[in-house]
Design a protein around this motif. Structure first.
Motif, PDB file in Angstrom:
ATOM      1  N   PHE A  56       0.804  -1.214   0.000  1.00  0.00           N
ATOM      2  CA  PHE A  56       0.000   0.000   0.000  1.00  0.00           C
ATOM      3  C   PHE A  56       0.845   1.276   0.000  1.00  0.00           C
ATOM      4  O   PHE A  56       0.314   2.375  -0.128  1.00  0.00           O
ATOM      5  N   GLY A  57       2.158   1.138   0.138  1.00  0.00           N
ATOM      6  CA  GLY A  57       3.042   2.294   0.065  1.00  0.00           C
ATOM      7  C   GLY A  57       2.838   3.273   1.207  1.00  0.00           C
ATOM      8  O   GLY A  57       2.284   2.950   2.263  1.00  0.00           O
ATOM      9  N   GLN A  58       3.304   4.514   0.972  1.00  0.00           N
ATOM     10  CA  GLN A  58       3.178   5.554   1.982  1.00  0.00           C
ATOM     11  C   GLN A  58       1.799   6.195   1.884  1.00  0.00           C
ATOM     12  O   GLN A  58       1.316   6.494   0.806  1.00  0.00           O
ATOM     13  N   GLY A  59       1.167   6.413   2.984  1.00  0.00           N
ATOM     14  CA  GLY A  59      -0.150   7.037   2.998  1.00  0.00           C
ATOM     15  C   GLY A  59      -0.562   7.349   4.411  1.00  0.00           C
ATOM     16  O   GLY A  59       0.236   7.237   5.359  1.00  0.00           O
ATOM     17  N   GLU A  60      -1.803   7.740   4.573  1.00  0.00           N
ATOM     18  CA  GLU A  60      -2.310   8.043   5.911  1.00  0.00           C
ATOM     19  C   GLU A  60      -2.281   6.791   6.780  1.00  0.00           C
ATOM     20  O   GLU A  60      -2.429   5.671   6.293  1.00  0.00           O
ATOM     21  N   THR A  61      -2.095   6.992   8.066  1.00  0.00           N
ATOM     22  CA  THR A  61      -2.097   5.875   9.009  1.00  0.00           C
ATOM     23  C   THR A  61      -3.208   6.075  10.034  1.00  0.00           C
ATOM     24  O   THR A  61      -3.721   7.179  10.219  1.00  0.00           O
ATOM     25  N   ARG A  62      -3.558   4.978  10.665  1.00  0.00           N
ATOM     26  CA  ARG A  62      -4.586   5.032  11.713  1.00  0.00           C
ATOM     27  C   ARG A  62      -4.143   4.137  12.865  1.00  0.00           C
ATOM     28  O   ARG A  62      -3.659   3.016  12.628  1.00  0.00           O
ATOM     29  N   GLU A  63      -4.311   4.608  14.071  1.00  0.00           N
ATOM     30  CA  GLU A  63      -3.932   3.832  15.248  1.00  0.00           C
ATOM     31  C   GLU A  63      -5.107   2.978  15.705  1.00  0.00           C
ATOM     32  O   GLU A  63      -6.238   3.447  15.784  1.00  0.00           O
ATOM     33  N   ILE A  64      -4.834   1.719  15.975  1.00  0.00           N
ATOM     34  CA  ILE A  64      -5.867   0.810  16.478  1.00  0.00           C
ATOM     35  C   ILE A  64      -5.326   0.068  17.693  1.00  0.00           C
ATOM     36  O   ILE A  64      -4.109   0.051  17.949  1.00  0.00           O
ATOM     37  N   ASP A  65      -6.213  -0.566  18.420  1.00  0.00           N
ATOM     38  CA  ASP A  65      -5.827  -1.370  19.583  1.00  0.00           C
ATOM     39  C   ASP A  65      -5.907  -2.837  19.194  1.00  0.00           C
ATOM     40  O   ASP A  65      -6.986  -3.346  18.866  1.00  0.00           O
ATOM     41  N   VAL A  66      -4.765  -3.508  19.179  1.00  0.00           N
ATOM     42  CA  VAL A  66      -4.696  -4.920  18.785  1.00  0.00           C
ATOM     43  C   VAL A  66      -4.672  -5.782  20.035  1.00  0.00           C
ATOM     44  O   VAL A  66      -3.804  -5.619  20.905  1.00  0.00           O
ATOM     45  N   ARG A  67      -5.622  -6.694  20.115  1.00  0.00           N
ATOM     46  CA  ARG A  67      -5.727  -7.533  21.311  1.00  0.00           C
ATOM     47  C   ARG A  67      -4.436  -8.327  21.529  1.00  0.00           C
ATOM     48  O   ARG A  67      -3.921  -8.988  20.627  1.00  0.00           O
ATOM     49  N   GLY A  68      -3.894  -8.248  22.731  1.00  0.00           N
ATOM     50  CA  GLY A  68      -2.669  -8.967  23.070  1.00  0.00           C
ATOM     51  C   GLY A  68      -1.405  -8.298  22.578  1.00  0.00           C
ATOM     52  O   GLY A  68      -0.295  -8.824  22.789  1.00  0.00           O
ATOM     53  N   HIS A  69      -1.537  -7.152  21.927  1.00  0.00           N
ATOM     54  CA  HIS A  69      -0.365  -6.458  21.404  1.00  0.00           C
ATOM     55  C   HIS A  69      -0.310  -5.009  21.860  1.00  0.00           C
ATOM     56  O   HIS A  69       0.757  -4.484  22.168  1.00  0.00           O
ATOM     57  N   GLY A  70      -1.465  -4.375  21.910  1.00  0.00           N
ATOM     58  CA  GLY A  70      -1.523  -2.979  22.298  1.00  0.00           C
ATOM     59  C   GLY A  70      -1.799  -2.076  21.112  1.00  0.00           C
ATOM     60  O   GLY A  70      -2.198  -2.537  20.031  1.00  0.00           O
ATOM     61  N   LYS A  71      -1.571  -0.792  21.276  1.00  0.00           N
ATOM     62  CA  LYS A  71      -1.864   0.169  20.225  1.00  0.00           C
ATOM     63  C   LYS A  71      -0.742   0.212  19.199  1.00  0.00           C
ATOM     64  O   LYS A  71       0.442   0.169  19.536  1.00  0.00           O
ATOM     65  N   GLU A  72      -1.163   0.299  17.933  1.00  0.00           N
ATOM     66  CA  GLU A  72      -0.202   0.324  16.826  1.00  0.00           C
ATOM     67  C   GLU A  72      -0.844   1.060  15.657  1.00  0.00           C
ATOM     68  O   GLU A  72      -2.065   1.020  15.481  1.00  0.00           O
ATOM     69  N   SER A  73      -0.027   1.740  14.859  1.00  0.00           N
ATOM     70  CA  SER A  73      -0.529   2.460  13.684  1.00  0.00           C
ATOM     71  C   SER A  73      -0.237   1.672  12.412  1.00  0.00           C
ATOM     72  O   SER A  73       0.866   1.109  12.254  1.00  0.00           O
ATOM     73  N   PHE A  74      -1.227   1.654  11.507  1.00  0.00           N
ATOM     74  CA  PHE A  74      -1.097   0.951  10.230  1.00  0.00           C
ATOM     75  C   PHE A  74      -1.621   1.837   9.111  1.00  0.00           C
ATOM     76  O   PHE A  74      -2.384   2.775   9.344  1.00  0.00           O
ATOM     77  N   ASN A  75      -1.237   1.495   7.890  1.00  0.00           N
ATOM     78  CA  ASN A  75      -1.755   2.195   6.725  1.00  0.00           C
ATOM     79  C   ASN A  75      -3.281   2.140   6.728  1.00  0.00           C
ATOM     80  O   ASN A  75      -3.874   1.063   6.862  1.00  0.00           O
ATOM     81  N   SER A  76      -3.933   3.302   6.577  1.00  0.00           N
ATOM     82  CA  SER A  76      -5.395   3.376   6.685  1.00  0.00           C
ATOM     83  C   SER A  76      -6.103   2.551   5.617  1.00  0.00           C
ATOM     84  O   SER A  76      -7.117   1.885   5.896  1.00  0.00           O
ATOM     85  N   GLU A  77      -5.583   2.577   4.388  1.00  0.00           N
ATOM     86  CA  GLU A  77      -6.220   1.822   3.306  1.00  0.00           C
ATOM     87  C   GLU A  77      -6.067   0.321   3.525  1.00  0.00           C
ATOM     88  O   GLU A  77      -6.959  -0.469   3.209  1.00  0.00           O
TER      89      GLU A  77
END
Length: 205
Positions: A56-77
């Protein structure tokens, strides 16, 4: 004389029909089963795949809460491809830039070492998602009129999907960009492109 001729014609036609049925085998329509195989026309075929975040290359990111991992940001698309909040469904799982897989089900984001099916087993090639009220889990499925190798493949019904209902089959095509292209090649859902499907339930069903 006319009556004898009439009976002779009827007899010859009957013999011809019997011979044809012997040579070509039974013609199955609807959902009738012959030798344990159920065949019918009018099926929608779609595909699904596992997206890869780095595609997906470079683009907007969004932070989510991943169960057992914690908060992390990923490509929004990338996240939207896995699960689209507006539609209420998506591809289900995606491979993150970290190498592990991210999935969304039961209203939460989850981490896994592999993309999983509805039974929490790793997704594998030649599997399909089906409506289990129509095709039992573990059935062998054939879609003979699909193009190329798709039509020659025997699939296993190991998955289900929130958007898979009735005479609809979703074919898993793998990971990444090539799998996405294969997904579109296997999609036949317009009224004039509906497919014939045959399936054999597992022996213990």
């Amino acid at each position: 004389m006319r009556s004898l001729l009439f009976f002779a014609i009827v007899f010859l036609l009957s013999v011809g029909l019997v011979a044809a049925s012997i040579s070509t085998g039974p013609v199955v329509s609807g959902m009738g089963a012959v030798n344990g195989v159920n065949c019918s026309d009018g099926w929608r075929i779609t595909g699904y795949y596992t997206p890869v975040e780095t595609d997906f290359g470079q683009g907007e990111t969004r932070e989510i809460d991943v169960r057992g991992h914690g908060k992390e940001s990923f490509n929004s698309e990338f996240l939207k491809t896995i699960f689209d909040d507006d539609q209420g469904y998506g591809e289900g799982w995606g491979k993150t830039r970290f190498g592990w897989y991210l999935g969304n089900y039961r209203g939460r984001w989850h981490k896994s070492d592999a993309p999983l099916d509805a039974s929490d087993h790793p997704l594998s090639p030649n599997t399909v998602a089906v409506d289990n009220s129509v095709i039992p889990p573990g059935s062998t499925v054939d879609i003979p009129n699909l193009p190329g190798d798709f039509g020659k493949t025997q699939y296993q019904s190991t998955d289900v999907g929130v958007s898979v209902h009735g005479k609809h089959i979703d074919v898993y095509t793998g990971e990444g960009r090539d799998a996405r292209r294969r997904m579109w090649r296997v999609t036949f859902e317009d009224d004039d492109r509906l497919q014939r499907v045959c399936f054999s339930p597992p022996a213990n069903h």
